[in-house]
Design an enzyme around this catalytic site. Structure first.
Site, PDB file in Angstrom:
ATOM      1  CD  GLU A 186      -8.840   0.712 -10.935  1.00 47.54           C
ATOM      2  OE1 GLU A 186      -8.053   0.822 -11.877  1.00 47.54           O
ATOM      3  OE2 GLU A 186      -8.993   1.586 -10.081  1.00 47.54           O
ATOM      4  CD  GLU A 244     -11.284   4.468  -7.972  1.00 50.01           C
ATOM      5  OE1 GLU A 244     -10.931   5.019  -9.026  1.00 50.01           O
ATOM      6  OE2 GLU A 244     -10.536   3.748  -7.300  1.00 50.01           O
TER       7      GLU A 244
END
Ligand SMILES: *[C@@H]1O[C@H](CO)[C@@H](O)[C@H](O)[C@H]1NC(C)=O
Ligand SMILES: *[C@@H]1O[C@H](CO)[C@@H](O)[C@H](O)[C@H]1NC(C)=O
Ligand SMILES: *[C@@H]1O[C@H](CO)[C@@H](O)[C@H](O)[C@H]1NC(C)=O
Ligand SMILES: *[C@@H]1O[C@H](CO)[C@@H](O)[C@H](O)[C@H]1NC(C)=O
Ligand SMILES: *[C@@H]1O[C@H](CO)[C@@H](O)[C@H](O)[C@H]1NC(C)=O
Ligand SMILES: CC(=O)N[C@H]1CO[C@H](CO)[C@@H](O)[C@@H]1O
Length: 795
Positions: A186, A244
C-alpha cells in the site's frame, strides 16, 4: 469509522513482478494477461487472509481445514516484523509466531500460500508491523524511504524470512506451497509525500526483492505508478487480481460492530469474475484476536473478528461461509470458461424470451449452461448460525470466582518519583521502544516561599499537551484526573485545578498508549505520550503566571511496578499468595491487580472471558496476555441499522453496523491451548477501577440454526456436532424477517410443514429437506412469488 484512519484498501489491485526461475522446479508459477498460471495452466485462485499471530497453532489446522472446505485454494498472510524481532537481532518464532509451522500446516491441507512479507504490513497491527527500535536507530529519520539505515534493516529482515522459507523448501519453485510473495504494501497512496525519494525507494524495493531469487512472482500492492520491471494494473500482461476484498471491517474502542452481508460480499466477488478477474483474496477469511499489545490504531479493539467467514473463535460465520462456498464451487466448475473463454456482453433488457428469471436488485445470477440459474448472490441457501455464550459447566462452576488483589505500587512514582532514568526534557513515548503501554513522567515543582504563583495558589492549574491517548495525572501523591480523546487520534489539552504548596511538589503523569498508529503517510512519526508543554498556570492579581516545566528534570519509569519481570502475573505470582489478599477486595479502585483461579470449561467449545464491570486494563491467563480490555467504552448511540439492513450500493464500513450504545467489547477470547486441565490462573491489571464480581468464563456454541432454501433447492441444517433439539418455526412460502424473528409472509404451504420438519430433524445432528412443492405440498402463493423454506431450530 469515518473519523479513523485505516489501511486503505480502496484500490488494491496488485502488480506482478516477473522473476526468472529455474526450470528444474517442482512446479512453475507464472501469469499471462488473463490469469496466474501453474505449470502453464490458467487458474481461478480463491484466497483468504489468516494472520497466524491472531490465533494459535492449536487452532490453525481447523481454521485451514474450514478454509479449504469453504472452497479456498490459498491462504494469504502478512509477516509481522515487530513480533519476530522484538529486540534487534533477537528473534522469536515460537508459539503463534511459528511462521514455518503455519506455512507447513497450510501445505499439509494442500493449499497454496501467498506470503506478504512487507515488512510494512499496516493490518491494524501495532505500528504497522515495524519494530519501534527501528524508529530509534541512529541515522533513521523516517521509515519507508531511501534511508540507508532503514533499507539495510528492511533488507536484513526480508532476507531472513526468505532464507528461512528457502531452507524449508517452501517456495513453489522448490515444490513448496508459496506461489506469490509481496514486498512493501500500500505504498502507492502515500508515495508522493516522500517526494523523489519515494520513487527511488519503491524502485529499490523491487530490485532488492528480485535479487532474493525466490523463483515465484513478487507482487506489490497498490502501486499504480509501478517501477520497471513491474506491471501497471492495465498492462495487458497482468491478470486482474484483488488482494483485499473486505469481508467486513475492524472495530475500534467506541466503535459499533461491523457487518457486511453474505449477499453483498458474494455480489462483489461475482462481479469481479464477471469482469475478467481470476484471483481474489478475502481480507479477512479469519480475523481472530489482537492478543497482547499487537493491536494497532490507535484504539483498535482486541477482537479482530472482522465479520469474516470464520469468526474470531474459529466457528463458521454462517451464512457467509456457506454462501461463498457455493459461489466458489460454481466458479471452479467454470474455471476453463472463465480463464480461456472470451467475454461477450448481451443486453436482454427486461425480458429473456422463453424463460423468466427473478433477479433481485444488487445481485448477479450465474447460469453455467446459459439456461438454469445455479446461483444468485442475493438468494442465500445456507443456514444462519446464531451463537450463544453458555456458562462454564465445569464442576460446581456456577459459584462466582474468588478474587484476591494487590495494589500497583504507585507510591514509588506518585510520591517518591522513582524512575529508571532522567532527562531535562519531555520524551516521545516511542523513544522507550514501546516495551509497555505505560510510561511515568515525573518531575518536581520546587516553589519558594515568595513565588508569586503561590499568591493565588488555590486557583493554579496544571496544563498538559498530550498526544491524545490515555493520561492520568497525580500531584503530591493525590490523583488529579484522567483524560483521553475519542479514538485517541489527535492532540489533547488536559487542564485541571491543582493545589501546590511551598517547597517540593511531586508531579507524576502516567501515559498509556492504546496501540500505535499503523497507517498513513509518515505514520511512524506520529507523536506518542506527552509531547508537552507541561505548564503550571496561576494568577497573581491580574497577572497570569506561567511556569513551564517542560525542560525541568523529568524522571521516567517504563511500564508498571507489577509488569517488571512480569512479577504480578508470571507463574510464581500465580502460585504464591505473598502480597495478595483475599480480604476487602476493592471495587472501583484505580491501579489495582486482581487474581483468581478457574477450572477448564468442559468439552471443546471455544472459551471466552466476560469482563463486564471492568474498566480498562490487561488480562492474563496462565501468563498469556489476552489483550487490552476496555468494556466501559461504549459504542456510539447512532448509526445502527434497524431490522434487516439495506446492503445495496457500494460497501462502507458503517453500513449495516449494529451494537450501538453497548460496550464495544466485553468478551475476550481465551484460546483452548492456553488453558490446562486442573487449576488455571487469571490475573487482571485494572487501570481505571472496576468490579470483578461479574467476571465469568463461558463457552461459545451455536444456539440457533436457521435453515433456508429457495424453491427446488435443498435445505441443509446442522448443529455442528450437537443434536437438533427443537424446531421453533418453519414456513414454506414467502416468510419475512430474519433468523430468530421469522414471520409468515403473504402466502404459505397449505399444510403445516413444521411437524414434517420435526420428524426429519429433531434428535439428529443434521438433516436435509428439499424445498419443493413436490415435497412440501402446494402453496397459496401467486405465480411469480419467490418461494423459500425457512426453519428455525434450537441446537
Ligand atoms: C543482518 O545483520 C546482521 C548483523 O546485525 C548480520 O550478521 C547478518 O548477516 C545480516 N543478514 C543479512 C541477510 O544481511
Ligand atoms: C477468443 O477470441 C480469440 C481472438 O478473437 C480467438 O482466437 C479465440 O479462438 C477465441 N476463443 C474462444 C474459446 O472462443
Ligand atoms: C478561580 O478563579 C476564578 C476567577 O479567576 C473564580 O471564578 C473561581 O471561583 C476560582 N476557583 C477557585 C477554585 O478558586
Ligand atoms: C497545546 O494544545 C493547545 C490546545 O489544543 C494548542 O492550542 C497549542 O498549540 C498546543 N501547544 C503545542 C506546543 O502543541
Ligand atoms: C421448481 O420445480 C418445479 C417442478 O419441476 C417447477 O414447476 C418450478 O418452476 C420450479 N421452480 C423454480 C423456482 O425453479
Ligand atoms: C469492499 C471491496 O473490497 N470491494 C471489492 C471486492 O472485490 C470486488 C472485486 O472482487 C470489487 O469490485 C469490490 O469493490
Amino acid at each position: 469509522m469515518a473519523t479513523l484512519k485505516h489501511c486503505s484498501r480502496a484500490i488494491l489491485l496488485c502488480l506482478i513482478l516477473q522473476t526468472l526461475f529455474n526450470l528444474s522446479l517442482a512446479y512453475r508459477v507464472s501469469h499471462d494477461g488473463r490469469a496466474i498460471t501453474i505449470d502453464g495452466e490458467r487458474k481461478i485462485l480463491l484466497s483468504g487472509s489468516i494472520h497466524y499471530p491472531r490465533s494459535t497453532p492449536g487452532m490453525w489446522p481447523d481454521l485451514i481445514k474450514k478454509a479449504k472446505e469453504g472452497g479456498l485454494d490459498a491462504i494469504e498472510t502478512y509477516v509481522f516484523w515487530n513480533a519476530h524481532e522484538p529486540l534487534r537481532r533477537q528473534y522469536d518464532f515460537t508459539g503463534n509466531l511459528d511462521l514455518i509451522r503455519f506455512i507447513k500446516t497450510i501445505q499439509d491441507q494442500g493449499l497454496y500460500v501467498i506470503l506478504r512479507i512487507g515488512p510494512y504490513v499496516c493490518a491494524e497491527w501495532n505500528y504497522g508491523g515495524f519494530p519501534v527500535w527501528l524508529h530509534n536507530m541512529p541515522g533513521i529519520e523516517e521509515l519507508r524511504t531511501t534511508n540507508k539505515v532503514f533499507m539495510n534493516e528492511m533488507q536484513n529482515f526480508t532476507t531472513l524470512i526468505v532464507d528461512m522459507a528457502k531452507k524449508e523448501k517452501l517456495f513453489a519453485s522448490q515444490g513448496g506451497p508459496i506461489i506469490l510473495a509481496q514486498i512493501e504494501n500500500e505504498y502507492g497512496n502515500v508515495m508522493s509525500d516522500y517526494g523523489d525519494a519515494g520513487k527511488s525507494y519503491i524502485n529499490w524495493c523491487a530490485k532488492m526483492a528480485t535479487s532474493l531469487d525466490i523463483g515465484v512472482p513478487w507482487i506489490m500492492c497498490q502501486e499504480s505508478d509501478a517501477p520497471s520491471p513491474m506491471f501497471t494494473p492495465n498492462n495487458p500482461n497482468s491478470p486482474k487480481i484483488w488482494t483485499e476484498n473486505w469481508t467486513g471491517w475492524f472495530k475500534s474502542w467506541g466503535g459499533k460492530d461491523p457487518k457486511r452481508t453474505a449477499e453483498d460480499l458474494a455480489f462483489a466477488v461475482a462481479r469481479f469474475f464477471q469482469f475478467g478477474g481470476t484471483f481474489q483474496n478475502y481480507y479477512m477469511y479469519h480475523g481472530g484476536t489482537n492478543f497482547g499489545r499487537t493491536s494497532g490504531g490507535p484504539y483498535l479493539t482486541t477482537s479482530y473478528d472482522y465479520d469474516a467467514p470464520i469468526d474470531e473463535y474459529g466457528h463458521l460465520n454462517q451464512p457467509k461461509w456457506g454462501h461463498l462456498r457455493e459461489l466458489h464451487k460454481l466458479l471452479k466448475s467454470m474455471e476453463k470458461t472463465l480463464t480461456y473463454g472470451n467475454v461477450t456482453n448481451t443486453d436482454y433488457g427486461n425480458s429473456v424470451s422463453g424463460s423468466s428469471y427473478n433477479l433481485p436488485a444488487w445481485s448477479v445470477s450465474i447460469l453455467p449452461d446459459c439456461k438454469t440459474e445455479e446461483f444468485n448472490t442475493a438468494k442465500v441457501n445456507t443456514q444462519t448460525n446464531v451463537k450463544v455464550k453458555r456458562p462454564n459447566q465445569a464442576g460446581n462452576d456456577q459459584a462466582p470466582l474468588q478474587w484476591k488483589w494487590r495494589p500497583e505500587m504507585i507510591n514509588d512514582f506518585v510520591v517518591r518519583g522513582k524512575g529508571h532514568f532522567a532527562l531535562n526534557t519531555l520524551i516521545d513515548q516511542k523513544s522507550t521502544n514501546d516495551v509497555s503501554d505505560y510510561l511515568w513522567y515525573m518531575t518536581n515543582a520546587d516553589l519558594k516561599d515568595d513565588d508569586p504563583i503561590l499568591s493565588g495558589s488555590s486557583n493554579m492549574t496544571l496544563r498538559i499537551n498530550s498526544s491524545g491517548q490515555v493520561l492520568h495525572a497525580y500531584v503530591n501523591g493525590n490523583y488529579v484526573d484522567s483524560q483521553w480523546t475519542k479514538y485517541g487520534a489527535s492532540n489533547d489539552l488536559f487542564e485541571r485545578p491543582v493545589k501546590l504548596t511551598r517547597g517540593k511538589n511531586q508531579i507524576s503523569l502516567l501515559s498509556a498508549t492504546v496501540g500505535l498508529q499503523n497507517y498513513g503517510s509518515k505514520f511512524d512519526m506520529v507523536p506518542n505520550g506527552i509531547p508537552g508543554p507541561v505548564l503550571l498556570v496561576g494568577r497573581a492579581g491580574d497577572e497570569t503566571i506561567i511556569k513551564d516545566l517542560s525542560s525541568h528534570k523529568w524522571t521516567y519509569k517504563v511500564g508498571l511496578y507489577g509488569l517488571d519481570d512480569k512479577k504480578f502475573y508470571n507463574a510464581k505470582a500465580a502460585n504464591s499468595e505473598r502480597g495478595w489478599s483475599s480480604k476487602n477486595v476493592p471495587l472501583n479502585r484505580r491501579m489495582t491487580w486482581y487474581k483468581t483461579t478457574f477450572e477448564a470449561p468442559l468439552e471443546n467449545d471455544p472459551v471466552v472471558l466476560n469482563l463486564q464491570g471492568m474498566g480498562k486494563g490487561f488480562a492474563w491467563v496462565n501468563g498469556y496476555n489476552l489483550g487490552r480490555y476496555w468494556p466501559t467504552y461504549l459504542a456510539e448511540e447512532d448509526g445502527c441499522s434497524t431490522e434487516s439492513c439495506d446492503y445495496r450500493g457500494p460497501y462502507g464500513s458503517d453500513k449495516c453496523a449494529y451494537n450501538c450504545g453497548n460496550p464495544s467489547q466485553i468478551w475476550y477470547h481465551v484460546p483452548r491451548s492456553w488453558i490446562k486441565d486442573g487449576v488455571n490462573t487469571l490475573v487482571l491489571f485494572e487501570e481505571f477501577g472496576g468490579n470483578p464480581s461479574q467476571i465469568n468464563f463461558q463457552t461459545v456454541v451455536v444456539g440457533t440454526a436457521c435453515g433456508q432454501a429457495h424453491e427446488n433447492k435443498t435445505m441443509e441444517l446442522t448443529c455442528h456436532g450437537r443434536r437438533i433439539s427443537e424446531i421453533k418455526y418453519a414456513s414454506f412460502g414467502d416468510p419475512q424477517g430474519a433468523c430468530g424473528a421469522f414471520k409468515k409472509g403473504s402466502c404459505e404451504a397449505e399444510i403445516d410443514v413444521l411437524p414434517l420438519i420435526e420428524k426429519q430433524c429433531v434428535g439428529k445432528k443434521s438433516c436435509s429437506i428439499e424445498a419443493s412443492e413436490a415435497n412440501l405440498g402446494a402453496t397459496s402463493c401467486a405465480a411469480g412469488t419467490v418461494k423459500r423454506l425457512v426453519v428455525e431450530a434450537l441446537c
